[in-house]
Each structure stands twice: as structure tokens, then as C-alpha cells.
Design a protein around this motif. Sequence first.
Motif, PDB file in Angstrom:
ATOM      1  N   GLY A   2       0.813  -1.203   0.000  1.00 16.71           N
ATOM      2  CA  GLY A   2       0.000   0.000   0.000  1.00 16.71           C
ATOM      3  C   GLY A   2       0.843   1.247   0.000  1.00 16.71           C
ATOM      4  O   GLY A   2       2.032   1.227   0.276  1.00 16.71           O
ATOM      5  N   CYS A   3       0.186   2.362  -0.313  1.00 14.59           N
ATOM      6  CA  CYS A   3       0.882   3.636  -0.367  1.00 14.59           C
ATOM      7  C   CYS A   3       1.468   4.005   0.983  1.00 14.59           C
ATOM      8  O   CYS A   3       2.457   4.714   1.069  1.00 14.59           O
ATOM      9  N   ASP A   5       2.022   1.584   3.529  1.00 16.27           N
ATOM     10  CA  ASP A   5       2.544   0.413   4.234  1.00 16.27           C
ATOM     11  C   ASP A   5       3.994   0.637   4.607  1.00 16.27           C
ATOM     12  O   ASP A   5       4.776   1.185   3.834  1.00 16.27           O
ATOM     13  N   CYS A  34      -1.077   0.899  -5.701  1.00 14.51           N
ATOM     14  CA  CYS A  34      -1.571   2.277  -5.581  1.00 14.51           C
ATOM     15  C   CYS A  34      -1.928   2.813  -6.957  1.00 14.51           C
ATOM     16  O   CYS A  34      -1.163   2.660  -7.913  1.00 14.51           O
ATOM     17  N   LYS A 547      -9.453  -0.003   5.177  1.00 19.95           N
ATOM     18  CA  LYS A 547      -7.989  -0.070   5.168  1.00 19.95           C
ATOM     19  C   LYS A 547      -7.459  -0.174   3.738  1.00 19.95           C
ATOM     20  O   LYS A 547      -6.456   0.465   3.378  1.00 19.95           O
ATOM     21  N   ASN A 551      -5.055   2.527   1.887  1.00 19.89           N
ATOM     22  CA  ASN A 551      -3.724   2.144   1.411  1.00 19.89           C
ATOM     23  C   ASN A 551      -3.539   2.326  -0.092  1.00 19.89           C
ATOM     24  O   ASN A 551      -2.438   2.643  -0.545  1.00 19.89           O
ATOM     25  N   TYR A 552      -4.601   2.109  -0.869  1.00 24.32           N
ATOM     26  CA  TYR A 552      -4.418   2.015  -2.310  1.00 24.32           C
ATOM     27  C   TYR A 552      -5.222   3.018  -3.148  1.00 24.32           C
ATOM     28  O   TYR A 552      -4.836   3.296  -4.281  1.00 24.32           O
TER      29      TYR A 552
END
Length: 749
Positions: A2-3, A5, A34, A547, A551-552
Motif C-alpha cells: 500500500g501507499c 505500508d 496504488c 484499510k 492504502n491504495y
Amino acid sequence: MGCFDVETNKVGPEEERAEKTPGVETALREDRKCKDVLFLVIYLGFLAGLAYVGIVAIEKGDWRRLLYGTDSNGHLCGVKNKNGPDFSSMRKIVYIDSMEPSLGVGFANARRVCASECPKGGRVCTAEDFPCSLDRQYMCPYYRYTDFNKTIAGVEKWSSQYYDKLVESNATATGTTSCKEMGDMVRQWDQSGLLSSLPTFLAKSLRDSANVPGLCGVLYQSMSAIPGRGPCYPILLGTVDVINRCIPYQSSDIRTRMPPTFVNVSTIANLESRTSVSSLDDLWESEQVRYYMSDVVRSWPIILVCGVVGGTLFSICWMYCLRFGASTMTFLTTLVVNAGLLAATLYCYMKAEIIEEADLGVTIKHYLPEGFDTNPDDDYTWNVLAYTFSAITFVIMLVTLLAIPRLRVAVSLVKVASQAIAAVPSLIAFPVVPLFFLVCFLAWWIAVVAFLWSAGDEVERRGDLSLMTNSTAYALTCEEDPHCAYDVEWDSELKYLFIYHLFGLLWASQFIIGFGDVAIAGAVARFYWCKGEVNKMPRNPVMHSAKVALNYHLGSIALGSFFIAFVQFLRGALQYVINRVKGVVGESKNFLFCCLKCCIWGAEKVLRFTNRNSYILVAVKGTSYCTSVVRAWKLVVKNAMRVAVVSIVANVLIWLGKLAIAIACGISALALSNMPPYTDPSSDHYLSSQVMPVVLSVIVGYIISAIFYQAYEIAIDTMLISFCEDCERSGGKAQFAPALLAKALRQAS
């Protein structure tokens, strides 16, 4: 990864559990990347710009200017001014001459002082009181800033009520400019015969004080009795407290507020040559508007109980019943809405006395509580409501009749949505999360606006600002010049910052809403692609979906929300231009503006529809925003005959549910507003009409129900888009659709 993470190869327990589910990974993409990162960076930069606007506003602004305002001398009311007067107990802005705002000077330039209360009631000088003689019926400029400020003993320098002390002034015409000019004016009136039109005792007092040296105090007091001549001014108009501003209002021509003998020597004689009354003054001409504003303040417990609490309880109960009896509740909702609107329409017709109870063939009024009789003061309002409800009732009944053929299929779709919400109960509560962030953002945005609005520079406005006097400037500083006032003026930088901040409201609000849509769509998609089997879903599907979105997919949400915000900004800009040129352009250009408004409104609706479906595919497949837009339109167009009508009817049913809750809130508010505390004229909570508590309770109840029903709306759209995608993947026959949904859509084919 993820962006946001930190560990690139770490897999959470929910993701691991989902990846082990047979067949799910072929439909619901887990290995995401992402998307639209560039737009996420742009959005974060934009948020940094919003933070900069807030910093500038806080550094340059003073929220107290907005709350309390400043007097004409630049002093802030309601506080202790640094190196200035202590106005801590004087929080109200009062206009020295209550007629100035109505006679072309305007509220910005009218002379004003700080006071402890707004003039009203016995302080207003009526025609029967002329010439007024009580000190409380006059407002004066600060004693310190008069040219006779050292001639009266015992007057506090920041006092604005010293009419009864004027006669004690020992000023002379040779030493005081204002006394000399007033004496010259009285002698001109005497020569032209105007002085003889005044009451004998006042004419004698003016003539003697103008011609006998050393009687300037008598001249000041006698001249003050004539409206607009000063130095003190009779309070001719009552005021309404609007955010600590005492706004004068008028219910008739100002000339009727004084005897005709005073008109020719007052400043009202030139009324026709003045600028027309301002729009705000026009607003206060309607006494009913003032009553309604008062009703809002007095009925806030009703709005809180019926609108906020009632809307929440009704929404929860309605959705609980919908979960266990979708068919019954759907038909009951349809019946309640149509019957409720019909009853509301008939009630409005009775209140407006358009129809009598004899015309209905029943004695309805005998079953209504006391206080339901028509109030003649708001007949016009009830007339408007009657015809408005007539149109709404007709449209709703027509929509209901058209929806009947597809109603059974739509009910099945609502049942499937109820199953999804039953499987993921947190879907009902999750809309509160983005709502919380939206409210927090709005609170911050409003606070910045308050600082920004008061962040201008204090500028001097010199000239003949006061059209009420003929005296000339005699002081060098603005504080001592009666023709000089201070005002707050924005420079070009602040104007651009406000525009930027306004667009930030639109973009950030749409971003928060979009994030909630993606999170809910992802959770519902899990239900669909797991064939409704809860044991194959993550432990907390909503949090898992949120989530994943965090994250994406923030970049995709930023891009989609930008388009909506941009179109909304265009609508606002166009409306601003229309308001500016109203009455200036011809009919052809007005028609063109109307067409542009319709086009932009239509574009916004199309974009909202596109965003909703695109966000669903972003949540399901993890594709970028533009790819999802193209895919969503292909699915919608290809399956239009199968799902379009069903989707519309299902969403209409959900909308009718929200409308039913709003009607229930309105009925509750109507019942409470007819309880003794609100119908007793001697009570502090007496309401002039039930209109405001009922209307506001309906609006608040509808907003709250819309928040709770958001999960249903997104669930229905997600089911349909997922069904279309499933059919595309499986060669025309859905493999993952819940049995009830597949059966319902087969019936719709």
C-alpha cells in the motif's frame, strides 16, 4: 504494497483469510497497487494550501470583529481595547441615527457606537412622543469625539447617552464649529418660514438659542429633537439583534414615524433622492420573518427532540424492521408516505382557509388540539405550503403508480441489501465515521472563515458619509472627524485565499464522502463475491475495506471528488454572476444563463452517478479511476434494460423510506409545538406559528435518515454493478450472485 505500508511483504490476518477463500480471488482482486498516485500528491498539496490559508487567517484575523464588530471609530465592542476604551460590557453595535441605513448611507458607512443593549420597546420614539424628551430615547456619538467634549461636567468620555446633559454645555458659537453651523441653519429656517411649522415652544427655543450668545447647550438639545440634525438623534425605529448588530427595521414609510411638521426641517425631506433601502432593510420590513426567526430560537428543544433524536430513533427502528420484513415495510413505507403527504396537503389547505371542514364532509378540526386554528398573520405561508405540498403529493403518487410493475423485483433487491447489512451490521454505523470527519472539517472550515472574514486591514473612509448633517470636518484625525469612519477592507490576496478556501470546502467534503462510499462498497462487494457466505468474509469487512481504500485508492477518490467539486464551484460562480447582473441584462441573456444553470446541474448529476459506479469498481477490482469510469459505463449501457429500471425503483423505495422518517419527525414536531408552553401567549416559549419547528424538524430528520440509509443505497448499487461484472466474467450467467438477487434480476430481464 500500500501507499502507506511500512513493511512491504506483511499480510494482515483479514487479507490472509480472504486470499485462502477458493474462487474469491478470481473475482475480487487482492493483489492491489496504488492508483492515481499523482492526484493523491496534488490533493495533499492542496490540503497543505488549506492549512496555509488557516495560518494566514489566524495571524491576520480577529474573530471578535465578526462576533462583536467595531464602532465607527475603529474600537472593538465587547472587549477591552488595547490603549483604548473598555467595552467589555458593551457588546452591541447600535447605529447613532437609526434612519441612516435606510436613507442611502448603508450599514457599512452609517455611524455606530458600542452599547450594552439594542434599542427597543419604550426607547423607541413614536409619533405620539414628538418631540421626544427622555434621555433613553436618544443616541449620541461618543462624548469624547464631539467638538464640545470639554464643555459639560460629569459626562463620561465614552458615553453615548447624554441628551439630558446637553443643556448644561457652556460651549460658544465662536469656539465651537458645530454650534455656529447649527445657528446659521436655524436662522435660514426662520427666514424661509420653516421654523414656524414646528411646535411653538420648540421654535422659540431654537430661535432664542441661535440668536443669543452662550446658549449652545440649549441649541444642541433643541436641534437634537429634529430627526437627522444631531448632535443626538431620536430613536425612530425599533431594532433586531442580529449577531450583536442592532439592525433597524421599518414596517411602514419613515415619514409616518413623526408628525408632518417635522418632515420639512429633517433629513427625511430628501428621501426620494436617496439610495433605495438596502436589501437587508427590506428583509426586516416583513414582521413575519422576524417572528419566524424568533420561533427558531424558542423551538430549539422541539427541533432537537423531533429532528435529531426522533430522526435517529425512527431511522434505526425503520431499518431494523426492514431487515426482518422488507416486503411488509416497503409497502407500508409507500402507503405511509402517500397518506402522510395527502394528509399534510389537506391540513395546509385548512390552515390557509382555502377549504373549510364542511367541504371535506368531516369535522377534522374537532379532533385536533387547541392552537390548530389559523393564524391570520401567516396565511400567505400556509398558502405557499398548500400548493407546494399539492405538487409534491402529485409527483410522489405518480412515481408510485409507475413503480408498481417493478415493485416486487425492487423489493427483492432491497431484501438482498438487507441480507448484506445483516451479514455486516457495522455497515449501518459506518456512515457515522465519515460524517464525524465531515463535521470536524466543517467546524474547522467555519472557524477559518471567521478569522479570514475579519482579517482585512482597517481603512479610513472619509467624506460626507453622514447625509444626516451639514457640518464640515473640523478635526485632523479620523477618530475626531464625525465624517470619518473605520472599516475592514480585504486586499486581493485575502480575496483569492477565500476563493481557494471555498473550493477546499467542496473538494474536501466530496473526498470524505467518496472515501465512505468506497469503504462501504468494498464491504458489500465482499458479501456478493463470497456468495453471501459470512464464513468466507474477513472478520470485519468494513474496516478491511476502509484499510484497503486508505492504502491504495485515495488518489482515485481525490480525482473523482475533484470533478464533482469543480462542477459545484462552476455552479456557484455562475449563480454569483447571475446575481450581479440581475436586472441589468436582457431577457435573452437571462434565458441563456438559465440554460447554463440547467446544463451544469445535469452535468453534476451525471458525474455523481459516474462516481458512485466508478467507486464501486475501484473497490471491487482495484483499478484506477479513469479505467473504472470506462468499465462502469460499459456495464451500465450493456445491462441497461436488465438493471436500470430495477435500480431506479429500488432507490425510489429507499428515498420513500427517508421521506417517511422526515414526515414522522414533522408530525412529532407539530404535536409538540401545540403543547401549552408553546401556545400560551404569556409564555417565554410562545410560538407565533408551527411552521419553523415543523419544517426544520423535517429537514433535520431527512438529513439524519439519509446518513443511515446511505449503506442501503450503496449496497443496492454495488450488488447491481457486481452482478453485471459477474455476468461479463462468466459469459452472461452470474456465478457469484446470491440466489434471491439472481432470481429477481431474471424476472426483470
